[in-house]
Scaffold this motif. Structure first.
Motif, PDB file in Angstrom:
ATOM      1  N   PHE A 167      11.367 -22.870  64.700  1.00  0.00           N
ATOM      2  CA  PHE A 167      11.489 -23.638  63.465  1.00  0.00           C
ATOM      3  C   PHE A 167      12.345 -24.885  63.697  1.00  0.00           C
ATOM      4  CE2 PHE A 167      11.829 -19.022  62.215  1.00  0.00           C
ATOM      5  CZ  PHE A 167      10.485 -18.869  61.890  1.00  0.00           C
ATOM      6  N   ASN A 168      12.071 -25.909  62.893  1.00  0.00           N
ATOM      7  CA  ASN A 168      12.957 -27.063  62.857  1.00  0.00           C
ATOM      8  C   ASN A 168      14.140 -26.817  61.921  1.00  0.00           C
ATOM      9  OD1 ASN A 168      11.822 -28.929  64.694  1.00  0.00           O
ATOM     10  ND2 ASN A 168      10.205 -29.419  63.229  1.00  0.00           N
ATOM     11  N   VAL A 169      13.847 -26.279  60.717  1.00  0.00           N
ATOM     12  CA  VAL A 169      14.892 -26.137  59.695  1.00  0.00           C
ATOM     13  C   VAL A 169      14.818 -24.752  59.066  1.00  0.00           C
ATOM     14  CG1 VAL A 169      15.931 -27.107  57.623  1.00  0.00           C
ATOM     15  CG2 VAL A 169      14.678 -28.608  59.183  1.00  0.00           C
ATOM     16  N   THR A 170      15.960 -24.060  59.035  1.00  0.00           N
ATOM     17  CA  THR A 170      16.113 -22.776  58.345  1.00  0.00           C
ATOM     18  C   THR A 170      17.192 -22.925  57.283  1.00  0.00           C
ATOM     19  OG1 THR A 170      15.449 -21.455  60.257  1.00  0.00           O
ATOM     20  CG2 THR A 170      16.823 -20.362  58.611  1.00  0.00           C
ATOM     21  N   VAL A 171      16.967 -22.336  56.116  1.00  0.00           N
ATOM     22  CA  VAL A 171      17.977 -22.278  55.065  1.00  0.00           C
ATOM     23  C   VAL A 171      18.525 -20.859  54.999  1.00  0.00           C
ATOM     24  CG1 VAL A 171      18.446 -22.481  52.590  1.00  0.00           C
ATOM     25  CG2 VAL A 171      16.935 -24.122  53.705  1.00  0.00           C
ATOM     26  N   CYS A 172      19.853 -20.725  55.016  1.00  0.00           N
ATOM     27  CA  CYS A 172      20.510 -19.424  54.884  1.00  0.00           C
ATOM     28  C   CYS A 172      21.070 -19.299  53.465  1.00  0.00           C
ATOM     29  CB  CYS A 172      21.643 -19.269  55.887  1.00  0.00           C
ATOM     30  SG  CYS A 172      21.083 -19.190  57.606  1.00  0.00           S
ATOM     31  N   VAL A 173      20.577 -18.322  52.713  1.00  0.00           N
ATOM     32  CA  VAL A 173      21.036 -18.074  51.343  1.00  0.00           C
ATOM     33  C   VAL A 173      21.781 -16.746  51.338  1.00  0.00           C
ATOM     34  CG1 VAL A 173      20.366 -17.703  48.946  1.00  0.00           C
ATOM     35  CG2 VAL A 173      19.120 -19.358  50.350  1.00  0.00           C
ATOM     36  N   SER A 174      23.072 -16.812  51.075  1.00  0.00           N
ATOM     37  CA  SER A 174      23.870 -15.598  51.123  1.00  0.00           C
ATOM     38  C   SER A 174      23.884 -14.896  49.773  1.00  0.00           C
ATOM     39  CB  SER A 174      25.312 -15.935  51.543  1.00  0.00           C
ATOM     40  OG  SER A 174      25.897 -16.797  50.586  1.00  0.00           O
ATOM     41  N   ASN A 175      23.574 -13.636  49.795  1.00  0.00           N
ATOM     42  CA  ASN A 175      23.981 -12.693  48.765  1.00  0.00           C
ATOM     43  C   ASN A 175      23.413 -12.891  47.361  1.00  0.00           C
ATOM     44  OD1 ASN A 175      26.053 -13.193  50.870  1.00  0.00           O
ATOM     45  ND2 ASN A 175      26.878 -11.300  50.076  1.00  0.00           N
ATOM     46  N   LEU A 176      22.306 -12.228  47.116  1.00  0.00           N
ATOM     47  CA  LEU A 176      21.875 -11.993  45.738  1.00  0.00           C
ATOM     48  C   LEU A 176      22.492 -10.676  45.294  1.00  0.00           C
ATOM     49  CD1 LEU A 176      18.054 -12.826  45.899  1.00  0.00           C
ATOM     50  CD2 LEU A 176      19.939 -14.321  45.228  1.00  0.00           C
ATOM     51  N   PHE A 177      23.092 -10.665  44.119  1.00  0.00           N
ATOM     52  CA  PHE A 177      23.690  -9.427  43.619  1.00  0.00           C
ATOM     53  C   PHE A 177      23.737  -9.483  42.096  1.00  0.00           C
ATOM     54  CE2 PHE A 177      27.204 -12.359  44.404  1.00  0.00           C
ATOM     55  CZ  PHE A 177      27.924 -12.303  43.224  1.00  0.00           C
ATOM     56  N   GLY A 178      24.086  -8.360  41.495  1.00  0.00           N
ATOM     57  CA  GLY A 178      24.225  -8.313  40.051  1.00  0.00           C
ATOM     58  C   GLY A 178      22.933  -8.500  39.298  1.00  0.00           C
ATOM     59  N   ASP A 179      21.795  -8.061  39.898  1.00  0.00           N
ATOM     60  CA  ASP A 179      20.482  -8.176  39.248  1.00  0.00           C
ATOM     61  C   ASP A 179      20.146  -9.613  38.867  1.00  0.00           C
ATOM     62  OD1 ASP A 179      19.968  -5.413  39.446  1.00  0.00           O
ATOM     63  OD2 ASP A 179      21.171  -5.023  37.672  1.00  0.00           O
ATOM     64  N   TYR A 180      20.524 -10.545  39.721  1.00  0.00           N
ATOM     65  CA  TYR A 180      20.226 -11.968  39.537  1.00  0.00           C
ATOM     66  C   TYR A 180      18.722 -12.155  39.318  1.00  0.00           C
ATOM     67  CZ  TYR A 180      20.270 -16.987  40.731  1.00  0.00           C
ATOM     68  OH  TYR A 180      20.139 -18.349  40.727  1.00  0.00           O
ATOM     69  N   ASN A 181      18.341 -12.938  38.297  1.00  0.00           N
ATOM     70  CA  ASN A 181      16.922 -13.023  37.932  1.00  0.00           C
ATOM     71  C   ASN A 181      16.522 -14.434  37.499  1.00  0.00           C
ATOM     72  OD1 ASN A 181      14.522 -11.433  37.813  1.00  0.00           O
ATOM     73  ND2 ASN A 181      14.574 -11.548  35.588  1.00  0.00           N
ATOM     74  N   ASN A 182      17.122 -15.444  38.110  1.00  0.00           N
ATOM     75  CA  ASN A 182      16.840 -16.845  37.783  1.00  0.00           C
ATOM     76  C   ASN A 182      15.550 -17.262  38.496  1.00  0.00           C
ATOM     77  OD1 ASN A 182      16.884 -19.566  37.203  1.00  0.00           O
ATOM     78  ND2 ASN A 182      18.980 -19.894  37.886  1.00  0.00           N
ATOM     79  N   VAL A 183      14.420 -16.771  38.008  1.00  0.00           N
ATOM     80  CA  VAL A 183      13.148 -16.882  38.716  1.00  0.00           C
ATOM     81  C   VAL A 183      12.680 -18.332  38.838  1.00  0.00           C
ATOM     82  CG1 VAL A 183      10.707 -16.242  38.657  1.00  0.00           C
ATOM     83  CG2 VAL A 183      12.450 -14.565  38.040  1.00  0.00           C
ATOM     84  N   LEU A 184      12.696 -19.076  37.736  1.00  0.00           N
ATOM     85  CA  LEU A 184      12.130 -20.421  37.755  1.00  0.00           C
ATOM     86  C   LEU A 184      12.896 -21.334  38.712  1.00  0.00           C
ATOM     87  CD1 LEU A 184      10.061 -22.412  36.735  1.00  0.00           C
ATOM     88  CD2 LEU A 184      11.510 -22.850  34.735  1.00  0.00           C
ATOM     89  N   GLN A 185      14.226 -21.325  38.628  1.00  0.00           N
ATOM     90  CA  GLN A 185      15.002 -22.175  39.535  1.00  0.00           C
ATOM     91  C   GLN A 185      14.827 -21.735  40.979  1.00  0.00           C
ATOM     92  OE1 GLN A 185      19.120 -22.685  38.442  1.00  0.00           O
ATOM     93  NE2 GLN A 185      19.525 -24.137  40.079  1.00  0.00           N
ATOM     94  N   PHE A 186      14.699 -20.445  41.206  1.00  0.00           N
ATOM     95  CA  PHE A 186      14.488 -19.938  42.561  1.00  0.00           C
ATOM     96  C   PHE A 186      13.179 -20.473  43.124  1.00  0.00           C
ATOM     97  CE2 PHE A 186      15.111 -17.248  46.080  1.00  0.00           C
ATOM     98  CZ  PHE A 186      16.322 -16.585  45.954  1.00  0.00           C
ATOM     99  N   ALA A 187      12.097 -20.370  42.341  1.00  0.00           N
ATOM    100  CA  ALA A 187      10.798 -20.855  42.799  1.00  0.00           C
ATOM    101  C   ALA A 187      10.828 -22.360  43.027  1.00  0.00           C
ATOM    102  CB  ALA A 187       9.723 -20.479  41.785  1.00  0.00           C
ATOM    103  N   GLN A 188      11.450 -23.104  42.113  1.00  0.00           N
ATOM    104  CA  GLN A 188      11.527 -24.551  42.261  1.00  0.00           C
ATOM    105  C   GLN A 188      12.317 -24.942  43.519  1.00  0.00           C
ATOM    106  OE1 GLN A 188      13.289 -25.392  38.430  1.00  0.00           O
ATOM    107  NE2 GLN A 188      11.352 -26.134  37.580  1.00  0.00           N
ATOM    108  N   THR A 189      13.410 -24.243  43.771  1.00  0.00           N
ATOM    109  CA  THR A 189      14.221 -24.558  44.942  1.00  0.00           C
ATOM    110  C   THR A 189      13.470 -24.256  46.234  1.00  0.00           C
ATOM    111  OG1 THR A 189      16.244 -24.103  43.700  1.00  0.00           O
ATOM    112  CG2 THR A 189      16.414 -24.086  46.093  1.00  0.00           C
TER     113      THR A 189
END
Length: 436
Positions: A167-189
Protein backbone atom coordinates in the motif's frame (compact mmCIF):
# COMPACT_ATOMS: atom_id res chain seq x y z
CA UNK A 1 4.06 -85.81 -22.35
CA UNK A 2 3.40 -85.34 -18.64
CA UNK A 3 7.10 -85.68 -17.88
CA UNK A 4 7.97 -83.06 -20.51
CA UNK A 5 5.44 -80.61 -19.02
CA UNK A 6 6.80 -81.24 -15.53
CA UNK A 7 10.36 -80.66 -16.74
CA UNK A 8 9.42 -77.38 -18.45
CA UNK A 9 7.68 -76.22 -15.28
CA UNK A 10 10.81 -76.87 -13.19
CA UNK A 11 12.97 -74.98 -15.72
CA UNK A 12 10.57 -71.99 -15.62
CA UNK A 13 10.58 -71.97 -11.80
CA UNK A 14 14.41 -72.04 -11.70
CA UNK A 15 14.61 -69.15 -14.19
CA UNK A 16 12.17 -67.04 -12.15
CA UNK A 17 14.04 -67.80 -8.93
CA UNK A 18 17.41 -66.84 -10.43
CA UNK A 19 15.94 -63.64 -11.88
CA UNK A 20 14.53 -62.70 -8.48
CA UNK A 21 17.91 -63.26 -6.79
CA UNK A 22 19.65 -61.06 -9.35
CA UNK A 23 17.13 -58.27 -8.75
CA UNK A 24 17.50 -58.50 -4.96
CA UNK A 25 21.29 -58.39 -5.01
CA UNK A 26 21.32 -55.41 -7.37
CA UNK A 27 19.13 -53.33 -5.07
CA UNK A 28 20.97 -50.82 -2.73
CA UNK A 29 21.55 -52.46 0.62
CA UNK A 30 20.08 -49.51 2.49
CA UNK A 31 16.69 -50.40 1.06
CA UNK A 32 16.56 -53.83 2.66
CA UNK A 33 18.77 -53.43 5.70
CA UNK A 34 17.42 -52.43 9.12
CA UNK A 35 15.29 -49.25 8.61
CA UNK A 36 16.43 -46.02 10.35
CA UNK A 37 14.49 -45.02 13.48
CA UNK A 38 11.44 -42.88 12.85
CA UNK A 39 11.44 -39.21 13.92
CA UNK A 40 8.59 -38.34 16.17
CA UNK A 41 5.87 -36.47 14.30
CA UNK A 42 6.16 -32.69 14.43
CA UNK A 43 3.70 -30.99 16.72
CA UNK A 44 2.66 -27.39 16.14
CA UNK A 45 3.03 -25.11 19.16
CA UNK A 46 -0.12 -23.54 20.62
CA UNK A 47 -0.10 -20.20 18.78
CA UNK A 48 -2.54 -17.55 19.95
CA UNK A 49 -5.16 -16.15 17.61
CA UNK A 50 -6.15 -13.52 20.16
CA UNK A 51 -5.10 -9.88 19.91
CA UNK A 52 -4.55 -9.67 23.69
CA UNK A 53 -2.83 -12.54 25.53
CA UNK A 54 -2.16 -12.66 29.30
CA UNK A 55 1.48 -13.46 30.13
CA UNK A 56 1.71 -16.32 32.64
CA UNK A 57 3.11 -15.63 36.10
CA UNK A 58 2.86 -11.85 35.59
CA UNK A 59 0.28 -9.06 35.60
CA UNK A 60 1.13 -8.17 32.00
CA UNK A 61 -0.59 -8.57 28.62
CA UNK A 62 1.07 -9.36 25.29
CA UNK A 63 -0.36 -7.98 22.05
CA UNK A 64 1.89 -8.86 19.10
CA UNK A 65 5.46 -9.53 17.99
CA UNK A 66 7.34 -8.17 14.96
CA UNK A 67 10.72 -8.62 13.33
CA UNK A 68 12.65 -5.43 14.09
CA UNK A 69 16.42 -5.38 13.69
CA UNK A 70 16.90 -1.60 13.77
CA UNK A 71 18.38 -1.63 17.27
CA UNK A 72 21.76 -3.35 17.37
CA UNK A 73 21.75 -6.73 19.08
CA UNK A 74 18.00 -7.36 18.83
CA UNK A 75 15.78 -9.07 16.27
CA UNK A 76 12.20 -9.01 17.59
CA UNK A 77 10.00 -6.37 19.24
CA UNK A 78 7.04 -7.51 21.34
CA UNK A 79 4.34 -4.92 22.02
CA UNK A 80 2.53 -5.36 25.31
CA UNK A 81 0.62 -3.70 28.13
CA UNK A 82 2.54 -3.96 31.40
CA UNK A 83 1.64 -3.08 34.97
CA UNK A 84 4.11 -0.34 35.79
CA UNK A 85 4.81 -1.35 39.41
CA UNK A 86 5.33 -5.04 38.58
CA UNK A 87 8.12 -5.02 36.02
CA UNK A 88 10.50 -7.98 36.46
CA UNK A 89 13.30 -9.47 34.32
CA UNK A 90 11.93 -11.52 31.44
CA UNK A 91 13.50 -13.96 29.01
CA UNK A 92 12.62 -14.42 25.34
CA UNK A 93 11.75 -17.98 24.35
CA UNK A 94 11.55 -18.91 20.67
CA UNK A 95 10.03 -21.71 18.68
CA UNK A 96 10.11 -22.72 15.02
CA UNK A 97 7.23 -24.45 13.27
CA UNK A 98 7.89 -27.82 14.90
CA UNK A 99 10.48 -27.51 17.68
CA UNK A 100 11.82 -25.28 20.44
CA UNK A 101 15.02 -23.36 20.13
CA UNK A 102 17.65 -24.57 22.57
CA UNK A 103 18.01 -21.49 24.72
CA UNK A 104 16.24 -18.43 26.01
CA UNK A 105 17.74 -14.97 25.70
CA UNK A 106 17.48 -12.00 28.08
CA UNK A 107 15.09 -9.21 27.07
CA UNK A 108 15.26 -5.44 27.11
CA UNK A 109 12.07 -3.86 28.51
CA UNK A 110 11.12 -0.36 27.36
CA UNK A 111 8.13 1.32 28.98
CA UNK A 112 6.58 4.11 26.91
CA UNK A 113 6.91 7.47 28.63
CA UNK A 114 3.28 8.51 28.06
CA UNK A 115 0.98 6.75 30.53
CA UNK A 116 -1.10 9.71 31.84
CA UNK A 117 -0.85 8.37 35.39
CA UNK A 118 -2.57 5.02 34.75
CA UNK A 119 -1.17 1.86 36.37
CA UNK A 120 -0.81 0.04 33.03
CA UNK A 121 1.22 1.35 30.09
CA UNK A 122 2.28 0.39 26.60
CA UNK A 123 5.59 -1.48 26.78
CA UNK A 124 8.08 -2.79 24.21
CA UNK A 125 10.18 -5.88 24.86
CA UNK A 126 13.22 -6.38 22.62
CA UNK A 127 14.53 -9.90 22.01
CA UNK A 128 17.53 -11.52 20.37
CA UNK A 129 16.96 -14.73 18.41
CA UNK A 130 19.53 -17.45 19.38
CA UNK A 131 21.98 -18.65 16.74
CA UNK A 132 20.81 -21.50 14.50
CA UNK A 133 17.18 -20.84 15.42
CA UNK A 134 14.72 -20.32 12.58
CA UNK A 135 12.20 -18.69 14.89
CA UNK A 136 8.57 -18.27 13.83
CA UNK A 137 7.03 -17.80 17.30
CA UNK A 138 8.04 -16.12 20.54
CA UNK A 139 6.88 -15.80 24.12
CA UNK A 140 8.27 -14.37 27.35
CA UNK A 141 9.12 -16.35 30.48
CA UNK A 142 10.12 -15.30 33.97
CA UNK A 143 12.81 -18.02 34.24
CA UNK A 144 15.09 -19.52 31.55
CA UNK A 145 13.62 -22.73 30.07
CA UNK A 146 14.48 -25.38 27.52
CA UNK A 147 11.33 -27.41 26.91
CA UNK A 148 7.57 -27.78 27.43
CA UNK A 149 5.87 -25.92 24.58
CA UNK A 150 2.48 -26.86 26.00
CA UNK A 151 3.01 -24.60 29.00
CA UNK A 152 3.08 -21.47 26.86
CA UNK A 153 0.96 -19.64 24.36
CA UNK A 154 3.08 -18.33 21.52
CA UNK A 155 2.90 -15.14 19.48
CA UNK A 156 3.57 -15.37 15.74
CA UNK A 157 6.47 -13.17 14.64
CA UNK A 158 5.00 -10.82 12.05
CA UNK A 159 6.71 -8.97 9.19
CA UNK A 160 9.16 -11.85 8.80
CA UNK A 161 8.31 -12.73 5.22
CA UNK A 162 7.11 -9.38 3.87
CA UNK A 163 8.83 -8.82 0.53
CA UNK A 164 7.43 -5.57 -0.85
CA UNK A 165 5.07 -2.73 -0.05
CA UNK A 166 1.39 -3.47 -0.69
CA UNK A 167 0.00 0.00 0.00
CA UNK A 168 0.95 3.63 -0.42
CA UNK A 169 -1.25 4.97 2.40
CA UNK A 170 -2.77 3.27 5.47
CA UNK A 171 -4.98 4.99 8.05
CA UNK A 172 -4.81 3.72 11.65
CA UNK A 173 -8.03 4.33 13.63
CA UNK A 174 -7.67 3.51 17.30
CA UNK A 175 -10.42 2.18 19.46
CA UNK A 176 -14.11 2.06 18.82
CA UNK A 177 -15.86 1.57 22.15
CA UNK A 178 -19.03 2.38 24.03
CA UNK A 179 -21.33 1.14 21.22
CA UNK A 180 -20.22 4.02 18.97
CA UNK A 181 -22.73 4.26 16.10
CA UNK A 182 -21.93 7.42 14.09
CA UNK A 183 -22.64 5.61 10.82
CA UNK A 184 -23.01 8.50 8.38
CA UNK A 185 -19.81 10.31 9.40
CA UNK A 186 -17.95 7.00 9.41
CA UNK A 187 -19.04 6.20 5.85
CA UNK A 188 -18.27 9.73 4.66
CA UNK A 189 -14.81 9.66 6.22
CA UNK A 190 -13.93 6.26 4.77
CA UNK A 191 -15.11 7.25 1.31
CA UNK A 192 -13.31 10.60 1.53
CA UNK A 193 -10.11 8.77 2.35
CA UNK A 194 -10.65 6.43 -0.58
CA UNK A 195 -10.93 9.48 -2.87
CA UNK A 196 -7.68 10.83 -1.39
CA UNK A 197 -5.83 7.62 -2.29
CA UNK A 198 -5.89 5.65 0.96
CA UNK A 199 -5.52 1.91 0.30
CA UNK A 200 -6.27 0.42 3.72
CA UNK A 201 -7.94 1.54 6.97
CA UNK A 202 -7.10 -0.44 10.13
CA UNK A 203 -9.71 -0.17 12.91
CA UNK A 204 -9.41 -1.53 16.46
CA UNK A 205 -12.86 -2.44 17.72
CA UNK A 206 -13.90 -3.00 21.33
CA UNK A 207 -17.58 -2.35 20.67
CA UNK A 208 -19.79 -0.43 18.27
CA UNK A 209 -23.47 -0.08 17.41
CA UNK A 210 -25.30 -2.67 15.32
CA UNK A 211 -25.69 -0.41 12.25
CA UNK A 212 -22.01 0.58 12.28
CA UNK A 213 -21.04 -3.06 12.71
CA UNK A 214 -22.96 -3.94 9.53
CA UNK A 215 -21.21 -1.15 7.65
CA UNK A 216 -17.76 -2.19 8.88
CA UNK A 217 -18.35 -5.83 7.98
CA UNK A 218 -19.18 -4.73 4.44
CA UNK A 219 -15.99 -2.67 4.14
CA UNK A 220 -14.01 -5.53 5.66
CA UNK A 221 -15.36 -8.04 3.14
CA UNK A 222 -14.24 -5.86 0.22
CA UNK A 223 -10.77 -5.46 1.77
CA UNK A 224 -10.69 -1.69 2.32
CA UNK A 225 -11.05 -1.97 6.10
CA UNK A 226 -9.03 -4.31 8.32
CA UNK A 227 -10.91 -4.98 11.54
CA UNK A 228 -8.79 -5.87 14.57
CA UNK A 229 -10.77 -7.14 17.59
CA UNK A 230 -9.72 -5.27 20.72
CA UNK A 231 -11.38 -6.87 23.79
CA UNK A 232 -9.37 -4.85 26.30
CA UNK A 233 -12.39 -4.69 28.62
CA UNK A 234 -12.14 -8.48 29.09
CA UNK A 235 -8.71 -8.12 30.69
CA UNK A 236 -8.58 -4.69 32.37
CA UNK A 237 -10.83 -1.86 33.42
CA UNK A 238 -10.13 0.57 30.58
CA UNK A 239 -10.65 4.28 31.06
CA UNK A 240 -12.93 6.24 28.70
CA UNK A 241 -10.77 9.33 29.21
CA UNK A 242 -7.28 10.75 29.34
CA UNK A 243 -6.56 11.35 33.02
CA UNK A 244 -6.71 8.78 35.79
CA UNK A 245 -7.68 11.39 38.40
CA UNK A 246 -10.81 12.26 36.42
CA UNK A 247 -11.88 8.95 34.93
CA UNK A 248 -10.17 6.19 36.93
CA UNK A 249 -9.49 2.77 35.42
CA UNK A 250 -6.38 0.75 34.61
CA UNK A 251 -5.41 2.03 31.18
CA UNK A 252 -5.68 5.29 29.22
CA UNK A 253 -8.57 5.58 26.73
CA UNK A 254 -9.17 1.87 26.05
CA UNK A 255 -5.50 1.30 25.23
CA UNK A 256 -5.32 3.89 22.43
CA UNK A 257 -1.56 4.26 22.73
CA UNK A 258 -1.05 0.51 22.37
CA UNK A 259 -3.24 0.21 19.29
CA UNK A 260 -1.55 3.14 17.54
CA UNK A 261 1.87 1.57 18.10
CA UNK A 262 0.62 -1.87 17.08
CA UNK A 263 -0.80 -0.43 13.87
CA UNK A 264 2.49 1.25 12.95
CA UNK A 265 4.37 -2.05 13.28
CA UNK A 266 1.56 -3.97 11.54
CA UNK A 267 1.97 -1.56 8.61
CA UNK A 268 5.76 -1.20 8.73
CA UNK A 269 6.64 -3.58 5.91
CA UNK A 270 3.52 -3.14 3.80
CA UNK A 271 2.69 0.60 3.67
CA UNK A 272 4.74 3.59 2.56
CA UNK A 273 2.87 6.06 4.81
CA UNK A 274 0.63 5.73 7.85
CA UNK A 275 -1.91 8.31 9.04
CA UNK A 276 -2.61 8.34 12.78
CA UNK A 277 -5.96 9.95 13.51
CA UNK A 278 -9.50 9.40 14.79
CA UNK A 279 -12.46 8.48 12.60
CA UNK A 280 -14.06 11.92 12.98
CA UNK A 281 -10.91 13.53 11.54
CA UNK A 282 -9.85 13.80 7.90
CA UNK A 283 -6.25 14.74 7.09
CA UNK A 284 -7.07 16.92 4.08
CA UNK A 285 -4.65 18.35 1.49
CA UNK A 286 -5.62 21.85 0.39
CA UNK A 287 -3.23 22.34 -2.55
CA UNK A 288 -3.25 18.77 -3.88
CA UNK A 289 -6.02 16.42 -4.94
CA UNK A 290 -4.66 13.36 -3.14
CA UNK A 291 -2.36 12.40 -0.31
CA UNK A 292 0.44 10.92 -2.44
CA UNK A 293 0.80 14.19 -4.37
CA UNK A 294 0.96 16.03 -1.05
CA UNK A 295 3.61 13.65 0.28
CA UNK A 296 5.73 14.01 -2.85
CA UNK A 297 5.84 17.78 -2.24
CA UNK A 298 6.54 17.39 1.49
CA UNK A 299 9.34 14.89 0.86
CA UNK A 300 11.00 17.16 -1.67
CA UNK A 301 10.92 19.99 0.86
CA UNK A 302 11.93 17.79 3.84
CA UNK A 303 13.96 14.82 2.55
CA UNK A 304 15.11 13.71 6.03
CA UNK A 305 11.71 13.86 7.73
CA UNK A 306 9.87 10.75 8.90
CA UNK A 307 7.08 12.50 10.83
CA UNK A 308 4.74 15.13 9.38
CA UNK A 309 2.61 16.93 11.99
CA UNK A 310 -0.79 18.13 10.75
CA UNK A 311 -2.65 20.92 12.55
CA UNK A 312 -6.11 20.16 13.94
CA UNK A 313 -9.01 22.44 12.89
CA UNK A 314 -12.39 22.07 14.60
CA UNK A 315 -15.60 22.35 12.57
CA UNK A 316 -18.34 22.68 15.23
CA UNK A 317 -21.24 20.40 14.45
CA UNK A 318 -23.75 22.85 15.98
CA UNK A 319 -23.27 25.32 13.08
CA UNK A 320 -24.89 24.35 9.77
CA UNK A 321 -24.45 25.70 6.25
CA UNK A 322 -27.47 28.05 5.95
CA UNK A 323 -28.81 26.81 2.61
CA UNK A 324 -28.70 23.18 3.82
CA UNK A 325 -27.34 22.25 0.39
CA UNK A 326 -26.38 18.74 1.42
CA UNK A 327 -29.27 17.94 3.75
CA UNK A 328 -30.02 14.96 1.54
CA UNK A 329 -33.30 13.06 1.95
CA UNK A 330 -31.76 9.59 1.45
CA UNK A 331 -29.57 10.10 4.53
CA UNK A 332 -32.32 11.11 6.95
CA UNK A 333 -32.66 7.67 8.49
CA UNK A 334 -28.91 7.08 8.86
CA UNK A 335 -27.56 7.70 12.39
CA UNK A 336 -24.65 10.11 12.66
CA UNK A 337 -23.29 13.49 11.59
CA UNK A 338 -23.36 14.75 7.98
CA UNK A 339 -19.96 16.43 7.63
CA UNK A 340 -20.88 18.16 4.36
CA UNK A 341 -23.26 20.43 6.30
CA UNK A 342 -20.56 21.86 8.57
CA UNK A 343 -18.44 24.44 6.74
CA UNK A 344 -17.41 26.75 9.60
CA UNK A 345 -14.12 26.18 11.38
CA UNK A 346 -12.48 27.61 14.45
CA UNK A 347 -9.11 29.31 14.24
CA UNK A 348 -6.75 27.26 16.44
CA UNK A 349 -5.62 28.86 19.70
CA UNK A 350 -1.92 28.64 19.00
CA UNK A 351 -0.98 30.50 22.19
CA UNK A 352 -1.95 27.40 24.21
CA UNK A 353 -1.24 23.70 23.68
CA UNK A 354 -2.68 22.74 20.33
CA UNK A 355 -2.86 19.06 19.33
CA UNK A 356 -1.60 17.73 16.02
CA UNK A 357 -2.08 14.40 14.28
CA UNK A 358 0.53 12.76 12.12
CA UNK A 359 1.49 11.25 8.80
CA UNK A 360 4.53 9.01 9.31
CA UNK A 361 6.92 6.77 7.46
CA UNK A 362 6.49 3.66 9.62
CA UNK A 363 10.04 2.38 9.14
CA UNK A 364 11.32 5.56 10.81
CA UNK A 365 9.15 5.17 13.95
CA UNK A 366 9.93 3.39 17.23
CA UNK A 367 7.27 4.65 19.66
CA UNK A 368 4.34 7.03 19.26
CA UNK A 369 1.92 8.88 21.48
CA UNK A 370 -1.39 10.31 20.25
CA UNK A 371 -0.26 13.78 19.16
CA UNK A 372 3.51 13.39 18.83
CA UNK A 373 6.28 10.86 18.44
CA UNK A 374 8.07 9.50 21.50
CA UNK A 375 10.98 7.90 19.58
CA UNK A 376 11.74 8.14 15.90
CA UNK A 377 14.54 8.25 13.35
CA UNK A 378 14.92 11.29 11.15
CA UNK A 379 13.38 14.73 11.50
CA UNK A 380 9.87 16.01 12.29
CA UNK A 381 8.13 18.54 10.08
CA UNK A 382 5.20 20.78 11.01
CA UNK A 383 3.11 21.05 7.86
CA UNK A 384 1.71 24.45 6.91
CA UNK A 385 -2.10 24.55 7.28
CA UNK A 386 -2.13 26.18 3.85
CA UNK A 387 -0.93 22.84 2.47
CA UNK A 388 -2.79 20.41 4.71
CA UNK A 389 -4.98 20.52 7.80
CA UNK A 390 -7.33 18.26 9.73
CA UNK A 391 -11.06 18.65 9.13
CA UNK A 392 -12.45 17.65 12.52
CA UNK A 393 -16.24 17.79 12.75
CA UNK A 394 -17.16 17.53 16.44
CA UNK A 395 -18.37 19.47 19.48
CA UNK A 396 -16.99 23.03 19.46
CA UNK A 397 -13.71 23.55 21.26
CA UNK A 398 -14.32 27.31 21.53
CA UNK A 399 -18.03 27.08 22.25
CA UNK A 400 -18.64 30.80 22.75
CA UNK A 401 -17.73 31.71 19.17
CA UNK A 402 -20.61 32.69 16.88
CA UNK A 403 -20.87 31.62 13.26
CA UNK A 404 -19.65 35.08 12.21
CA UNK A 405 -16.45 34.59 14.21
CA UNK A 406 -15.62 31.34 12.38
CA UNK A 407 -13.97 30.80 8.98
CA UNK A 408 -15.97 29.46 6.06
CA UNK A 409 -14.23 26.36 4.66
CA UNK A 410 -15.87 24.35 1.87
CA UNK A 411 -12.91 22.14 0.96
CA UNK A 412 -15.01 18.99 1.35
CA UNK A 413 -17.40 20.30 -1.28
CA UNK A 414 -14.67 19.96 -3.93
CA UNK A 415 -15.23 16.19 -3.64
CA UNK A 416 -18.97 16.26 -2.97
CA UNK A 417 -20.23 14.73 -6.23
CA UNK A 418 -18.09 11.58 -6.04
CA UNK A 419 -18.33 11.47 -2.26
CA UNK A 420 -22.15 11.40 -2.21
CA UNK A 421 -22.25 8.75 -4.93
CA UNK A 422 -19.80 6.50 -3.08
CA UNK A 423 -21.46 6.97 0.33
CA UNK A 424 -24.83 6.08 -1.24
CA UNK A 425 -23.34 2.88 -2.66
CA UNK A 426 -21.83 1.93 0.70
CA UNK A 427 -25.10 2.53 2.57
CA UNK A 428 -27.11 0.71 -0.09
CA UNK A 429 -24.90 -2.39 0.29
CA UNK A 430 -25.97 -2.72 3.92
CA UNK A 431 -29.61 -1.74 3.43
CA UNK A 432 -29.43 1.68 5.09
CA UNK A 433 -30.19 3.95 2.12
CA UNK A 434 -33.63 5.52 2.23
CA UNK A 435 -35.73 5.59 -0.96
CA UNK A 436 -37.49 8.84 0.00
Amino acid sequence: MDRIKEFKGKILFILLFVTLLIIIFKLPRTNWSVPPPRRPPATSPPVTKDTITPLKNTKHLLVSAFMDQREKGFDVRIIGIFKRDSIQPLHCFFCSADRLCKETTPSKILQHSDNFGFPYTTTDVLCRIPQNCDASYVTLVTQPEKDATTKHTWLPIRNKNEKKLQFNVTVCVSNLFGDYNNVLQFAQTLEMYRLLGVNRVVIYNTSCGSELDRLLQSYSEEGFVEMVPWPIDKHLKPSPGWHVSQYGGDLHYYGQLTTLNECIYRSMERSRYVLLNDIDEIIMPYKHNDLMSLMKTLEQQNPNAGVFQIENHIFPKKHFEPQRTFNLPQWKGVPGVNILEHIYREEPQRNIYHPYKMIVKPKMIEQTSVHEMLKNYGQRNFVSPQLCRIIHVRVALQGSLTKEQLHEDKRLWDFSKKLILNVDKALKRVGMLSNS
